[in-house]
Motif scaffolding. Structure first.
Motif, PDB file in Angstrom:
ATOM      1  N   VAL A  40      -5.850   2.822  15.081  1.00 49.43           N
ATOM      2  CA  VAL A  40      -6.295   4.204  14.859  1.00 49.43           C
ATOM      3  C   VAL A  40      -5.623   4.792  13.628  1.00 49.43           C
ATOM      4  CG1 VAL A  40      -6.251   6.543  15.796  1.00 49.43           C
ATOM      5  CG2 VAL A  40      -6.888   4.621  17.271  1.00 49.43           C
ATOM      6  N   CYS A  41      -4.309   4.626  13.503  1.00 49.43           N
ATOM      7  CA  CYS A  41      -3.594   5.185  12.348  1.00 49.43           C
ATOM      8  C   CYS A  41      -4.086   4.579  11.039  1.00 49.43           C
ATOM      9  CB  CYS A  41      -2.085   4.933  12.498  1.00 49.43           C
ATOM     10  SG  CYS A  41      -1.284   5.997  13.714  1.00 49.43           S
ATOM     11  N   ALA A  42      -4.329   3.271  11.036  1.00 49.43           N
ATOM     12  CA  ALA A  42      -4.792   2.614   9.816  1.00 49.43           C
ATOM     13  C   ALA A  42      -6.177   3.115   9.415  1.00 49.43           C
ATOM     14  CB  ALA A  42      -4.812   1.102  10.008  1.00 49.43           C
ATOM     15  N   LEU A  43      -7.064   3.301  10.390  1.00 49.32           N
ATOM     16  CA  LEU A  43      -8.415   3.786  10.081  1.00 49.32           C
ATOM     17  C   LEU A  43      -8.390   5.243   9.612  1.00 49.32           C
ATOM     18  CD1 LEU A  43     -10.494   2.163  12.968  1.00 49.32           C
ATOM     19  CD2 LEU A  43     -10.395   1.478  10.555  1.00 49.32           C
ATOM     20  N   VAL A  44      -7.499   6.047  10.187  1.00 49.74           N
ATOM     21  CA  VAL A  44      -7.346   7.426   9.724  1.00 49.74           C
ATOM     22  C   VAL A  44      -6.900   7.442   8.260  1.00 49.74           C
ATOM     23  CG1 VAL A  44      -6.007   9.558   9.960  1.00 49.74           C
ATOM     24  CG2 VAL A  44      -6.918   8.424  11.996  1.00 49.74           C
ATOM     25  N   VAL A  45      -5.963   6.550   7.913  1.00 50.76           N
ATOM     26  CA  VAL A  45      -5.479   6.472   6.535  1.00 50.76           C
ATOM     27  C   VAL A  45      -6.618   6.084   5.588  1.00 50.76           C
ATOM     28  CG1 VAL A  45      -3.995   5.188   4.954  1.00 50.76           C
ATOM     29  CG2 VAL A  45      -3.077   6.054   7.099  1.00 50.76           C
ATOM     30  N   ALA A  73       0.831  -1.215   0.000  1.00 50.66           N
ATOM     31  CA  ALA A  73       0.000   0.000   0.000  1.00 50.66           C
ATOM     32  C   ALA A  73       0.860   1.257   0.000  1.00 50.66           C
ATOM     33  CB  ALA A  73      -0.923  -0.015   1.217  1.00 50.66           C
ATOM     34  N   GLU A  74       1.871   1.283   0.863  1.00 55.57           N
ATOM     35  CA  GLU A  74       2.757   2.453   0.951  1.00 55.57           C
ATOM     36  C   GLU A  74       3.447   2.722  -0.384  1.00 55.57           C
ATOM     37  OE1 GLU A  74       6.362   3.707   3.930  1.00 55.57           O
ATOM     38  OE2 GLU A  74       6.624   1.918   2.695  1.00 55.57           O
ATOM     39  N   GLY A  99       8.287  12.883   4.019  1.00 52.64           N
ATOM     40  CA  GLY A  99       8.634  13.735   5.153  1.00 52.64           C
ATOM     41  C   GLY A  99       7.661  13.561   6.303  1.00 52.64           C
ATOM     42  N   GLY A 100       6.386  13.319   5.971  1.00 53.63           N
ATOM     43  CA  GLY A 100       5.404  13.043   7.018  1.00 53.63           C
ATOM     44  C   GLY A 100       5.759  11.803   7.807  1.00 53.63           C
ATOM     45  N   ALA A 101       6.260  10.793   7.101  1.00 52.68           N
ATOM     46  CA  ALA A 101       6.688   9.571   7.783  1.00 52.68           C
ATOM     47  C   ALA A 101       7.880   9.842   8.692  1.00 52.68           C
ATOM     48  CB  ALA A 101       7.042   8.501   6.756  1.00 52.68           C
ATOM     49  N   MET A 102       8.772  10.726   8.257  1.00 52.38           N
ATOM     50  CA  MET A 102       9.951  11.077   9.057  1.00 52.38           C
ATOM     51  C   MET A 102       9.521  11.760  10.362  1.00 52.38           C
ATOM     52  SD  MET A 102      13.181  13.491   7.957  1.00 52.38           S
ATOM     53  CE  MET A 102      12.127  14.931   7.682  1.00 52.38           C
ATOM     54  N   VAL A 103       8.644  12.745  10.248  1.00 51.63           N
ATOM     55  CA  VAL A 103       8.162  13.453  11.437  1.00 51.63           C
ATOM     56  C   VAL A 103       7.354  12.511  12.326  1.00 51.63           C
ATOM     57  CG1 VAL A 103       6.640  15.302  12.243  1.00 51.63           C
ATOM     58  CG2 VAL A 103       8.155  15.691  10.292  1.00 51.63           C
ATOM     59  N   VAL A 142      -1.279  10.904   4.202  1.00 47.75           N
ATOM     60  CA  VAL A 142      -1.181   9.483   4.556  1.00 47.75           C
ATOM     61  C   VAL A 142       0.206   9.163   5.123  1.00 47.75           C
ATOM     62  CG1 VAL A 142      -1.106   7.140   3.599  1.00 47.75           C
ATOM     63  CG2 VAL A 142      -2.963   8.703   2.960  1.00 47.75           C
ATOM     64  N   GLY A 143       1.248   9.818   4.595  1.00 51.38           N
ATOM     65  CA  GLY A 143       2.607   9.542   5.036  1.00 51.38           C
ATOM     66  C   GLY A 143       2.796   9.708   6.532  1.00 51.38           C
ATOM     67  N   LEU A 144       2.163  10.715   7.116  1.00 56.28           N
ATOM     68  CA  LEU A 144       2.300  10.966   8.551  1.00 56.28           C
ATOM     69  C   LEU A 144       1.819   9.774   9.370  1.00 56.28           C
ATOM     70  CD1 LEU A 144       2.902  12.928  10.901  1.00 56.28           C
ATOM     71  CD2 LEU A 144       0.555  13.763  10.671  1.00 56.28           C
ATOM     72  N   PHE A 145       0.702   9.175   8.960  1.00 57.86           N
ATOM     73  CA  PHE A 145       0.118   8.071   9.724  1.00 57.86           C
ATOM     74  C   PHE A 145       0.721   6.721   9.344  1.00 57.86           C
ATOM     75  CE2 PHE A 145      -2.856  11.571   9.758  1.00 57.86           C
ATOM     76  CZ  PHE A 145      -3.186  11.653  11.102  1.00 57.86           C
ATOM     77  N   ASN A 146       1.432   6.679   8.216  1.00 57.41           N
ATOM     78  CA  ASN A 146       2.189   5.472   7.862  1.00 57.41           C
ATOM     79  C   ASN A 146       3.371   5.248   8.796  1.00 57.41           C
ATOM     80  OD1 ASN A 146       0.804   4.404   5.695  1.00 57.41           O
ATOM     81  ND2 ASN A 146       2.029   5.426   4.142  1.00 57.41           N
ATOM     82  N   SER A 147       3.841   6.310   9.407  1.00 59.47           N
ATOM     83  CA  SER A 147       5.153   6.327  10.051  1.00 59.47           C
ATOM     84  C   SER A 147       5.391   5.190  11.036  1.00 59.47           C
ATOM     85  CB  SER A 147       5.367   7.679  10.754  1.00 59.47           C
ATOM     86  OG  SER A 147       4.310   7.914  11.681  1.00 59.47           O
ATOM     87  N   ILE A 148       4.397   4.895  11.886  1.00 59.05           N
ATOM     88  CA  ILE A 148       4.624   3.896  12.936  1.00 59.05           C
ATOM     89  C   ILE A 148       4.304   2.475  12.478  1.00 59.05           C
ATOM     90  CG2 ILE A 148       4.058   5.610  14.703  1.00 59.05           C
ATOM     91  CD1 ILE A 148       1.457   3.825  15.166  1.00 59.05           C
ATOM     92  N   MET A 149       3.744   2.328  11.274  1.00 59.57           N
ATOM     93  CA  MET A 149       3.133   1.036  10.932  1.00 59.57           C
ATOM     94  C   MET A 149       4.137  -0.094  10.778  1.00 59.57           C
ATOM     95  SD  MET A 149      -0.163   1.854   8.576  1.00 59.57           S
ATOM     96  CE  MET A 149      -1.306   3.161   9.023  1.00 59.57           C
ATOM     97  N   PHE A 150       5.188   0.093   9.965  1.00 60.60           N
ATOM     98  CA  PHE A 150       6.120  -1.005   9.739  1.00 60.60           C
ATOM     99  C   PHE A 150       6.767  -1.479  11.034  1.00 60.60           C
ATOM    100  CE2 PHE A 150       9.957  -3.213   8.735  1.00 60.60           C
ATOM    101  CZ  PHE A 150       9.703  -3.893   7.551  1.00 60.60           C
ATOM    102  N   PRO A 151       7.416  -0.587  11.812  1.00 63.54           N
ATOM    103  CA  PRO A 151       8.058  -1.072  13.042  1.00 63.54           C
ATOM    104  C   PRO A 151       7.071  -1.642  14.050  1.00 63.54           C
ATOM    105  CG  PRO A 151       8.128   1.329  12.934  1.00 63.54           C
ATOM    106  CD  PRO A 151       7.656   0.858  11.611  1.00 63.54           C
ATOM    107  N   THR A 152       5.850  -1.083  14.106  1.00 58.00           N
ATOM    108  CA  THR A 152       4.865  -1.581  15.070  1.00 58.00           C
ATOM    109  C   THR A 152       4.368  -2.968  14.682  1.00 58.00           C
ATOM    110  OG1 THR A 152       4.170   0.680  15.583  1.00 58.00           O
ATOM    111  CG2 THR A 152       2.681  -1.086  16.224  1.00 58.00           C
TER     112      THR A 152
END
Length: 437
Positions: free
Chosen positions: A319-324, A261-262, A295-299, A346-356
């Motif tokens: 929550v992040c997935a539903l926001v996306v 998806a990303e 950059g959203g993913a970075m922040v 979408v990038g901002l809310f993608n940020s935590i997904m892979f490591p989580t």
């Protein structure tokens, strides 16, 4: 797009201080983040250059991320035979060869030449990821391993943030200035294609020079006594056998759909923002806007490290997935600035997904953690599958806007996993004292 290595951590003994070695290892994260994100700029350039449809354009990501699936096990074998630092040198050299192959691809003007170069480049990155992630964790005290990895992934995100600016200036600027092909003779059209193809190769030749410097540096550091020894890699049979654990199997599916998806959104973002119905930007300006996505993913990684210390990771993931899903739906059903900026957010809310997802997947796996990590790394192949599916949908069902519902479905799967993993997993067996998670 920081990956997680599936290498095995040495068991027993004290961790050594990273010393002079650690900063150079962390620099690798920036190098492969920059190289990976640049593919998102190459895709629209090749689409224009070879008059590709959306499905054909997405094959760039199929070749790139297919290497993660095909080369993860060979990379683990190379690491176990050569050790960390020599494996890093080999990875850098393979990356450099991939970059240099853009030159003959440009000279011949053959689309499949570019795809081959991308596959070899990604093969080198796969080896770097398998070696560098555990190496960063091992170079220093175990109590601060997460801090070192977080900073390394921040540099990876910084590379993905800068790549759109460089790619837009060196690649897309030349593509959008080209005259209308319909007004050119066959000879003129052939000359134009070669000129545009050489624009695509330029940043990769620059990257190749930087990789050569890094390879020479790590070659001289290869006998550094602070580098830990690598253990034997897990085999494919051992990895696949772990799919009987439902939580891990669900996490493998989620890594597959998340990366797909990303990458789908990143691949088509430039063309999406260039559409008159969205922002109507010139191709090079639309390419620069991609930096907001990464950059959203970075922040978000910096903010997420604070939030996840206080909130259940599973609930935060849901929550992040539903926001996306909401942002993608808004973008698909609207137009103009609303559609464009909703998708960029979408990038901002993608940020935590892979490591989580990764952390939740290996939670409680104990001694099986290295094999579980390798299995999750192989699931990155989703980046090779979902983008062509998104492109096919765009070609046959209502354009890029409605095609974004393909990644939206992926995020619904992630939301379900987050909710199912909101409570800590039960340990399947005791973990060894020095295993890196």
């Amino acid at each position: 797009m920081a990956g997680m290595g599936g290498a095995v951590a040495p068991s027993g003994g004290e961790r050594k201080s990273g010393g002079v070695l650690l900063p150079f290892v962390i620099l690798l994260f920036f190098a492969w983040g920059f190289s990976t994100c640049l593919v998102d700029l190459v895709a629209p350039a090749l689409k224009s250059l070879f008059k590709l449809n959306n499905f054909q354009t997405a094959l760039t990501q199929t070749c790139f991320f297919g290497a993660y699936f095909l080369m993860s096990l060979p990379a683990s074998w190379v690491l176990s035979r050569l050790g960390y630092l020599r494996a890093v040198v080999v990875g850098l050299v393979v990356m450099m060869i991939g970059c240099l192959l853009f030159a003959p691809a440009a000279n011949t003007g053959v689309y499949y030449g570019f795809l081959g170069a991308l596959f070899i480049l990604a093969s080198g990155i796969t080896l770097l990821q398998v070696a560098a992630n555990p190496l960063v964790a091992l170079l220093g005290r175990s109590e601060t391993a997460s801090s070192r990895l977080t900073f390394a992934q921040f540099l990876n995100s910084f590379g993905t943030y800068l790549a759109p600016f460089v790619g837009s200036a060196l690649i897309l600027k030349h593509i959008e200035k080209a005259p209308d092909a319909a007004t050119l003779s066959p000879a003129q059209l052939e000359t134009l294609r070669h000129t545009q193809a050489h624009a695509v190769q330029t940043p990769y030749l620059i990257i190749a020079a930087g990789l050569l410097v890094l390879a020479l540096l790590f070659w001289f550091l290869r006998k550094n006594d602070k580098a830990p020894q690598a253990e034997a890699a897990a085999g494919l049979g051992e990895m696949l056998g772990l799919l009987k654990y439902k939580r891990l199997a669900f996490a493998v599916l989620c890594i597959f759909v998340y990366v797909g998806a990303e990458v789908s959104i990143g691949t088509f973002m430039t063309n999406y923002l260039a559409q008159p119905s969205t922002l109507g930007l010139p191709l090079s300006e639309a390419g620069k806007m991609l930096s907001w996505y990464w950059g959203g993913a970075m922040v978000g990684r910096l903010l997420g490290s604070v939030v996840l210390a206080r909130v259940s990771p599973g609930k935060a993931l849901t929550v992040c997935a539903l926001v996306v899903v909401g942002l993608i739906t808004t973008s698909a059903l609207t137009s103009g600035a609303t559609a464009g900026y909703a998708l960029l957010a979408v990038g901002l809310f993608n940020s935590i997904m892979f490591p989580t997802i990764f952390a939740l997947g290996i939670e409680g796996m104990g001694k099986k953690t290295p094999a579980a990590s390798g299995l999750l790394c192989m699931a990155i192949v989703g980046g090779a599958v979902i983008p062509p599916l998104t492109g096919f949908t765009a070609d046959h069902i209502g354009g890029l806007g409605l095609a974004m519902f393909v990644p939206a479905v992926c995020y619904l799967v992630i939301a379900a996993f987050g909710w199912s993993a909101r409570k800590p997993a039960e340990a399947i067996e005791a973990a060894p004292a020095a295993t890196v998670h």
